[in-house]
Design a protein around this motif. Structure first.
Motif, PDB file in Angstrom:
ATOM      1  N   MET A   9       0.824  -1.193   0.000  1.00  0.00           N
ATOM      2  CA  MET A   9       0.000   0.000   0.000  1.00  0.00           C
ATOM      3  C   MET A   9       0.872   1.262   0.000  1.00  0.00           C
ATOM      4  SD  MET A   9      -3.029   0.900  -0.087  1.00  0.00           S
ATOM      5  CE  MET A   9      -4.249   2.038   0.336  1.00  0.00           C
ATOM      6  N   THR A  10       1.926   1.263   0.804  1.00  0.00           N
ATOM      7  CA  THR A  10       2.811   2.424   0.868  1.00  0.00           C
ATOM      8  C   THR A  10       3.491   2.674  -0.467  1.00  0.00           C
ATOM      9  OG1 THR A  10       3.200   1.955   3.197  1.00  0.00           O
ATOM     10  CG2 THR A  10       4.727   3.453   2.124  1.00  0.00           C
ATOM     11  N   ALA A  11       3.933   1.600  -1.112  1.00  0.00           N
ATOM     12  CA  ALA A  11       4.586   1.735  -2.411  1.00  0.00           C
ATOM     13  C   ALA A  11       3.611   2.286  -3.448  1.00  0.00           C
ATOM     14  CB  ALA A  11       5.152   0.390  -2.867  1.00  0.00           C
ATOM     15  N   PHE A  12       2.364   1.853  -3.386  1.00  0.00           N
ATOM     16  CA  PHE A  12       1.356   2.336  -4.330  1.00  0.00           C
ATOM     17  C   PHE A  12       1.104   3.824  -4.138  1.00  0.00           C
ATOM     18  CE2 PHE A  12      -3.157   3.015  -5.449  1.00  0.00           C
ATOM     19  CZ  PHE A  12      -3.047   2.783  -6.811  1.00  0.00           C
ATOM     20  N   LEU A  13       0.998   4.268  -2.893  1.00  0.00           N
ATOM     21  CA  LEU A  13       0.799   5.693  -2.625  1.00  0.00           C
ATOM     22  C   LEU A  13       2.007   6.518  -3.050  1.00  0.00           C
ATOM     23  CD1 LEU A  13      -0.975   5.573   0.837  1.00  0.00           C
ATOM     24  CD2 LEU A  13      -1.980   6.110  -1.376  1.00  0.00           C
ATOM     25  N   ALA A  14       3.200   5.980  -2.844  1.00  0.00           N
ATOM     26  CA  ALA A  14       4.409   6.667  -3.292  1.00  0.00           C
ATOM     27  C   ALA A  14       4.411   6.795  -4.807  1.00  0.00           C
ATOM     28  CB  ALA A  14       5.648   5.915  -2.811  1.00  0.00           C
ATOM     29  N   PHE A  15       4.022   5.733  -5.492  1.00  0.00           N
ATOM     30  CA  PHE A  15       3.945   5.768  -6.957  1.00  0.00           C
ATOM     31  C   PHE A  15       2.955   6.824  -7.423  1.00  0.00           C
ATOM     32  CE2 PHE A  15       1.679   4.373 -10.776  1.00  0.00           C
ATOM     33  CZ  PHE A  15       2.719   4.437 -11.693  1.00  0.00           C
ATOM     34  N   LEU A  16       1.786   6.865  -6.794  1.00  0.00           N
ATOM     35  CA  LEU A  16       0.777   7.859  -7.183  1.00  0.00           C
ATOM     36  C   LEU A  16       1.260   9.289  -6.950  1.00  0.00           C
ATOM     37  CD1 LEU A  16      -2.570   6.302  -5.925  1.00  0.00           C
ATOM     38  CD2 LEU A  16      -1.763   6.516  -8.274  1.00  0.00           C
ATOM     39  N   SER A  17       1.954   9.521  -5.858  1.00  0.00           N
ATOM     40  CA  SER A  17       2.442  10.871  -5.588  1.00  0.00           C
ATOM     41  C   SER A  17       3.525  11.283  -6.578  1.00  0.00           C
ATOM     42  CB  SER A  17       2.949  10.989  -4.154  1.00  0.00           C
ATOM     43  OG  SER A  17       4.059  10.154  -3.968  1.00  0.00           O
ATOM     44  N   ILE A  18       4.405  10.349  -6.936  1.00  0.00           N
ATOM     45  CA  ILE A  18       5.439  10.669  -7.933  1.00  0.00           C
ATOM     46  C   ILE A  18       4.810  10.909  -9.293  1.00  0.00           C
ATOM     47  CG2 ILE A  18       7.403   9.693  -9.186  1.00  0.00           C
ATOM     48  CD1 ILE A  18       8.182   8.326  -6.519  1.00  0.00           C
ATOM     49  N   GLU A  19       3.847  10.087  -9.651  1.00  0.00           N
ATOM     50  CA  GLU A  19       3.156  10.269 -10.932  1.00  0.00           C
ATOM     51  C   GLU A  19       2.424  11.608 -10.964  1.00  0.00           C
ATOM     52  OE1 GLU A  19      -0.042   7.983 -13.789  1.00  0.00           O
ATOM     53  OE2 GLU A  19      -0.025   7.556 -11.653  1.00  0.00           O
ATOM     54  N   ALA A  20       1.774  11.961  -9.875  1.00  0.00           N
ATOM     55  CA  ALA A  20       1.062  13.241  -9.813  1.00  0.00           C
ATOM     56  C   ALA A  20       2.033  14.400  -9.921  1.00  0.00           C
ATOM     57  CB  ALA A  20       0.261  13.321  -8.516  1.00  0.00           C
ATOM     58  N   PHE A  21       3.183  14.280  -9.282  1.00  0.00           N
ATOM     59  CA  PHE A  21       4.173  15.354  -9.326  1.00  0.00           C
ATOM     60  C   PHE A  21       4.617  15.651 -10.747  1.00  0.00           C
ATOM     61  CE2 PHE A  21       8.568  16.901  -9.133  1.00  0.00           C
ATOM     62  CZ  PHE A  21       8.379  18.033  -8.352  1.00  0.00           C
ATOM     63  N   PHE A  22       4.744  14.610 -11.576  1.00  0.00           N
ATOM     64  CA  PHE A  22       5.220  14.810 -12.938  1.00  0.00           C
ATOM     65  C   PHE A  22       4.110  15.074 -13.942  1.00  0.00           C
ATOM     66  CE2 PHE A  22       8.928  12.544 -11.157  1.00  0.00           C
ATOM     67  CZ  PHE A  22       9.894  13.487 -11.492  1.00  0.00           C
ATOM     68  N   THR A  23       2.858  14.752 -13.611  1.00  0.00           N
ATOM     69  CA  THR A  23       1.790  14.935 -14.582  1.00  0.00           C
ATOM     70  C   THR A  23       0.909  16.149 -14.310  1.00  0.00           C
ATOM     71  OG1 THR A  23       0.357  13.435 -13.344  1.00  0.00           O
ATOM     72  CG2 THR A  23       1.655  12.489 -15.141  1.00  0.00           C
ATOM     73  N   LEU A  24       0.835  16.602 -13.069  1.00  0.00           N
ATOM     74  CA  LEU A  24       0.002  17.755 -12.752  1.00  0.00           C
ATOM     75  C   LEU A  24       0.710  19.046 -13.168  1.00  0.00           C
ATOM     76  CD1 LEU A  24      -1.272  16.720  -9.230  1.00  0.00           C
ATOM     77  CD2 LEU A  24      -2.549  16.704 -11.357  1.00  0.00           C
ATOM     78  N   ARG A  45       0.963  23.442  -5.143  1.00  0.00           N
ATOM     79  CA  ARG A  45       1.281  24.270  -3.980  1.00  0.00           C
ATOM     80  C   ARG A  45       1.549  23.393  -2.755  1.00  0.00           C
ATOM     81  NH1 ARG A  45       0.970  27.861  -7.435  1.00  0.00           N
ATOM     82  NH2 ARG A  45      -0.680  29.360  -7.656  1.00  0.00           N
ATOM     83  N   VAL A  46       2.181  24.008  -1.751  1.00  0.00           N
ATOM     84  CA  VAL A  46       2.395  23.378  -0.457  1.00  0.00           C
ATOM     85  C   VAL A  46       1.674  24.225   0.584  1.00  0.00           C
ATOM     86  CG1 VAL A  46       4.097  22.726   1.282  1.00  0.00           C
ATOM     87  CG2 VAL A  46       4.638  22.488  -1.129  1.00  0.00           C
ATOM     88  N   CYS A  47       0.863  23.577   1.393  1.00  0.00           N
ATOM     89  CA  CYS A  47       0.132  24.290   2.442  1.00  0.00           C
ATOM     90  C   CYS A  47       1.111  24.733   3.516  1.00  0.00           C
ATOM     91  CB  CYS A  47      -0.933  23.381   3.039  1.00  0.00           C
ATOM     92  SG  CYS A  47      -1.909  24.180   4.318  1.00  0.00           S
ATOM     93  N   PRO A  48       1.162  26.023   3.842  1.00  0.00           N
ATOM     94  CA  PRO A  48       2.097  26.497   4.864  1.00  0.00           C
ATOM     95  C   PRO A  48       1.717  26.051   6.269  1.00  0.00           C
ATOM     96  CG  PRO A  48       0.697  28.286   4.154  1.00  0.00           C
ATOM     97  CD  PRO A  48       0.389  27.117   3.262  1.00  0.00           C
ATOM     98  N   ARG A  49       0.499  25.652   6.461  1.00  0.00           N
ATOM     99  CA  ARG A  49       0.023  25.262   7.798  1.00  0.00           C
ATOM    100  C   ARG A  49       0.348  23.804   8.123  1.00  0.00           C
ATOM    101  NH1 ARG A  49      -1.634  28.021  12.168  1.00  0.00           N
ATOM    102  NH2 ARG A  49      -2.949  26.735  13.448  1.00  0.00           N
ATOM    103  N   CYS A  50       0.070  22.882   7.169  1.00  0.00           N
ATOM    104  CA  CYS A  50       0.242  21.455   7.463  1.00  0.00           C
ATOM    105  C   CYS A  50       1.316  20.788   6.608  1.00  0.00           C
ATOM    106  CB  CYS A  50      -1.077  20.715   7.284  1.00  0.00           C
ATOM    107  SG  CYS A  50      -1.647  20.641   5.573  1.00  0.00           S
ATOM    108  N   GLY A  51       1.725  21.422   5.516  1.00  0.00           N
ATOM    109  CA  GLY A  51       2.768  20.867   4.671  1.00  0.00           C
ATOM    110  C   GLY A  51       2.283  19.948   3.569  1.00  0.00           C
ATOM    111  N   TRP A  52       0.978  19.762   3.419  1.00  0.00           N
ATOM    112  CA  TRP A  52       0.441  18.895   2.377  1.00  0.00           C
ATOM    113  C   TRP A  52       0.588  19.561   1.010  1.00  0.00           C
ATOM    114  CZ3 TRP A  52      -3.121  14.520   2.645  1.00  0.00           C
ATOM    115  CH2 TRP A  52      -3.127  13.915   3.895  1.00  0.00           C
ATOM    116  N   LEU A  53       0.763  18.746  -0.011  1.00  0.00           N
ATOM    117  CA  LEU A  53       0.746  19.233  -1.386  1.00  0.00           C
ATOM    118  C   LEU A  53      -0.692  19.262  -1.876  1.00  0.00           C
ATOM    119  CD1 LEU A  53       3.667  17.274  -3.052  1.00  0.00           C
ATOM    120  CD2 LEU A  53       3.601  19.693  -2.517  1.00  0.00           C
ATOM    121  N   PHE A  54      -1.026  20.274  -2.658  1.00  0.00           N
ATOM    122  CA  PHE A  54      -2.355  20.326  -3.259  1.00  0.00           C
ATOM    123  C   PHE A  54      -2.268  21.033  -4.595  1.00  0.00           C
ATOM    124  CE2 PHE A  54      -2.027  24.256  -0.882  1.00  0.00           C
ATOM    125  CZ  PHE A  54      -2.632  25.190  -1.680  1.00  0.00           C
TER     126      PHE A  54
END
Length: 67
Positions: free
Chosen positions: A1-16, A22-31
């Motif tokens: 499951m962790t590897a799948f989420l890592a894959f999705l985040s890397i794919e999103a980083f290169f395709t979005l 952006r990075v939320c200054p309050r919590c640090g999440w990417l959106f």
């Protein structure tokens, strides 16, 4: 499951669109900023935006009480 989420985040980083990533200054999440003007600051207005505004308000009220 962790590897799948890592894959999705890397794919999103290169395709979005990077201009809207952006990075939320309050919590640090990417959106992805999908607002019309592209000036969204928080990942979620109900959580991070509200907490930021409450903190700013409390700071302003505290500064008025000192005077």
């Amino acid at each position: 499951m962790t590897a799948f989420l890592a894959f999705l985040s890397i794919e999103a980083f290169f395709t979005l669109p990077r201009a809207r990533l952006r990075v939320c200054p309050r919590c640090g999440w990417l959106f992805v900023d999908i607002s019309r003007g592209g000036k969204r600051r928080w990942c979620n207005m109900r959580v991070c935006g509200n907490r930021e505004k409450v903190a700013r308000h409390r700071g302003q009220v505290a500064s008025y009480e000192v005077r």
